[in-house]
Design an enzyme around this catalytic site. Structure first.
Site, PDB file in Angstrom:
ATOM      1  N   GLU A 135       0.830  -1.197   0.000  1.00 28.07           N
ATOM      2  CA  GLU A 135       0.000   0.000   0.000  1.00 28.07           C
ATOM      3  C   GLU A 135       0.871   1.256   0.000  1.00 28.07           C
ATOM      4  O   GLU A 135       0.469   2.291  -0.527  1.00 28.07           O
ATOM      5  CB  GLU A 135      -0.933  -0.004   1.213  1.00 28.07           C
ATOM      6  CG  GLU A 135      -2.135   0.919   1.064  1.00 28.07           C
ATOM      7  CD  GLU A 135      -3.188   0.691   2.137  1.00 28.07           C
ATOM      8  OE1 GLU A 135      -4.226   0.078   1.818  1.00 28.07           O
ATOM      9  OE2 GLU A 135      -2.963   1.114   3.283  1.00 28.07           O
ATOM     10  N   HIS A 195       6.943 -26.684   2.718  1.00 29.67           N
ATOM     11  CA  HIS A 195       6.103 -27.712   2.097  1.00 29.67           C
ATOM     12  C   HIS A 195       5.005 -27.092   1.246  1.00 29.67           C
ATOM     13  O   HIS A 195       4.023 -27.769   0.915  1.00 29.67           O
ATOM     14  CB  HIS A 195       5.517 -28.617   3.179  1.00 29.67           C
ATOM     15  CG  HIS A 195       6.561 -29.364   3.945  1.00 29.67           C
ATOM     16  ND1 HIS A 195       7.023 -30.605   3.569  1.00 29.67           N
ATOM     17  CD2 HIS A 195       7.277 -29.024   5.054  1.00 29.67           C
ATOM     18  CE1 HIS A 195       7.959 -31.007   4.410  1.00 29.67           C
ATOM     19  NE2 HIS A 195       8.128 -30.060   5.325  1.00 29.67           N
ATOM     20  N   LYS A 202     -13.791   1.175  -4.495  1.00 28.91           N
ATOM     21  CA  LYS A 202     -14.803   1.501  -3.482  1.00 28.91           C
ATOM     22  C   LYS A 202     -15.876   2.415  -4.064  1.00 28.91           C
ATOM     23  O   LYS A 202     -17.070   2.259  -3.772  1.00 28.91           O
ATOM     24  CB  LYS A 202     -14.128   2.161  -2.282  1.00 28.91           C
ATOM     25  CG  LYS A 202     -13.292   1.207  -1.439  1.00 28.91           C
ATOM     26  CD  LYS A 202     -12.308   1.922  -0.542  1.00 28.91           C
ATOM     27  CE  LYS A 202     -12.988   2.784   0.476  1.00 28.91           C
ATOM     28  NZ  LYS A 202     -12.011   3.392   1.427  1.00 28.91           N
TER      29      LYS A 202
END
EC number: 5.3.1.9
Length: 546
Positions: A353, A384, A512
């Site tokens: 950000e 893994h 948004k």
């Protein structure tokens, strides 16, 4: 000011890269017995080892020259002076003031902010202590047993990470929960086992208008009032962390139960502020202040240490080296400590950000790569999952390895196994395994020659993969504060060199804004044709499934 690629040191590094790229770290270690001593720094009991990087002394000297030409020293001083480095929003950048344990005056527009910072810290101490001791009671007279933090982004990731990391120091009588996603499943599953009579909600939003947080906050309030039908009980079960007193009052929370912070605190840097109230509730204010002290210790190191011994500066410069000269596009954060499980997610927000930008501070497009993709998992889980790509993949992924020498829970040989893997992975990534070494390993297998050659190729590890190692005595509040601050200042360093604003986040806004339009179009069966064909088609199909 010129962009990074116009600086003389950048051009020097471009030429220097041509001599470094073909060299293998195996040979660098063989040629320089003092490499570890030259490329490691100790700060308190924390060791930063950066010797397993594709660098020489000349590389480091030229990277430091780049930092000097970019004005990094001046920008560090400007941040600590309270100058408005967030140019797009015309704000100071002063998370360092929140942990300024020296109490040295730090001014914004001529006003010392430290009295206000200390006042909020005092309020946090009194409140958290009253909840932890049982003095603060719910509306029915019962002590608080569960704290639910409702926030998103910086109001969630930082506090959640710290609470998890400091779990060995937590009061077992007070459980912490975090709700962030507007997906109702998040809130419903958290609330399901809770008793409203013993639950305290912390609603954290700088503006108190964040859609996800306010939606979850209203639903939590409704859940509470369905079970305790008394509006006045809200005052004993809801507190707010915000800068917007009017919106807090509109929501129904008594402004006396509001903890303030300031517009010079960015969300992803706010865990040191009242946003850290869940931390203080979980581990106590003394531990919270130890966290602040660890961060302040690093702040002073960042502010005063010469660049060649300055850990966050070196971290940032190494990142520049790989991103802008080797073409790396990602960076792995690999804590060999289960308590740091959420650190990669917190740093993902803090870094991506901050430095995920394509224009410089003057609004000009940049012609070079900036922030990388940050990812990670605790060791040994990651081994893994994705280490295959780190070792033998075609992409260069610089890695940070973090580990404590002492475990909070000595259990048989668990910790030695963990640390042996931590050490082995950094060695394996650096050394690799040649095809000749692979042939020797499989020589006893009875296979046709062509199969042996194919197997040897598959078992070859190129090595030469860069890593940094952070090794410290124990993960305690002070050390955790140090680690977080090191990464914060690394991000700052890179932002200065890239000449971008690391302290706005315009990229979160467009989606948004569009979501508000689409939200109004979802009810009913009316056809939607105001978007592109894909979005219109998705909306139609969503409506058909309801």
């Amino acid at each position: 000011m010129p962009q990074s690629t116009d600086l003389p040191a950048w051009r020097t590094l471009s030429e220097h890269f041509k001599t470094i790229a073909p060299r293998h770290m195996r040979d660098m270690f063989a040629d320089d017995p003092g490499r570890f001593e030259a490329f490691s720094v100790r700060l308190g009991d924390l060791l930063f080892d950066y010797s397993k990087n594709r660098i020489t002394r000349e590389t480091v000297a030229t990277l430091i020259q780049l930092a000097e030409e970019a004005g990094l020293r001046e920008k560090i001083d400007a941040m600590f002076r309270g100058e408005r480095l967030n140019v797009t929003e015309n704000r100071a950048v002063l998370h360092v003031a929140l942990r300024n344990r020296s109490n040295r005056p730090i001014r914004v527009d001529g006003k010392d902010v430290m009295p206000e910072v200390n006042r909020v810290l005092d309020r946090m101490r009194r409140f958290s202590q009253s909840v932890r001791t049982g003095e603060w009671r719910g509306a029915t007279g019962k002590a608080i047993t569960d704290v639910v933090n409702i926030g998103i982004g910086g109001s969630d990731l930082g506090p959640k990470m710290v609470v998890k990391a400091l779990q060995p120091y937590a009061d077992p009588r007070l459980r912490a929960h975090f709700v962030s996603n507007v997906d109702e499943s998040d809130l419903v599953e958290i609330l399901r086992p809770l008793n409203p009579e013993t639950t305290l909600f912390v609603v954290a939003s700088k503006t108190f208008t964040t859609q996800e947080t306010m939606t979850n906050g209203r639903s939590a309030r409704a859940w509470f009032l369905e079970r305790i039908s008394d509006e006045s009980a809200i005052a004993r079960h809801f507190v707010a962390i915000s800068t917007n007193r009017n919106k807090v009052a509109e929501f129904g929370i008594d402004p006396r139960n509001m903890f303030e912070f300031w517009d010079w605190v960015g969300g992803r840097y706010s865990l040191w502020s009242a946003i850290g109230l869940p931390i203080a509730l979980s581990v106590g204010m003394d531990r919270f202040e130890e966290l602040l002290e660890g961060a302040h210790f690093v702040d002073e190191h960042f502010r005063t240490a010469p660049f060649e011994r300055n850990i966050p500066v070196l971290m940032g410069l190494l990142g520049i080296w790989y991103i802008n000269f080797f073409g790396a596009q990602s960076h792995a954060v690999l804590p060999y400590d289960q308590y740091l499980e959420d650190l990669p997610a917190h740093l993902q927000q803090a870094d991506m950000e901050s430095n995920g930008k394509t224009v410089d501070v003057e609004g000009r497009p940049v012609n070079y790569s900036t922030g990388p993709v940050i990812f990670g998992q605790p060791g040994t889980n990651g081994q893994h999952a994705f280490y295959q790509l780190l070792h033998q993949g075609s992409m260069l992924v610089p890695c940070d390895f973090l580990a404590a020498a002492e475990s909070h829970h000595p259990l048989a040989e668990h910790h030695d196994i963990l640390i042996s893997n931590f050490l082995a992975q950094t060695e394996a990534l650096m050394r690799g395994r040649t095809t000749d070494e692979a042939r020797q390993e499989i020589a006893s297998e009875e296979l046709p020659p062509e199969r042996l050659e194919a197997l040897a190729a598959a078992k070859t590890f190129p090595g030469n993969k860069p890593t940094n190692s952070f090794l410290y005595r124990r993960l305690d509040p002070h050390t955790l504060g140090m680690l977080i601050a090191l990464y914060e200042h690394k991000i700052f360093t890179q932002g200065v060199i890239w000449y971008i604003n690391s302290f706005d986040q315009m990229g979160v806004e467009l989606g948004k804004q569009l979501a508000k339009t689409i939200l109004a179009e979802l009810p009913g069966d009316a056809p939607v044709a105001s978007h592109d064909a894909s979005t219109n088609g998705l909306i139609r199909y969503f409506k058909s499934l309801r």
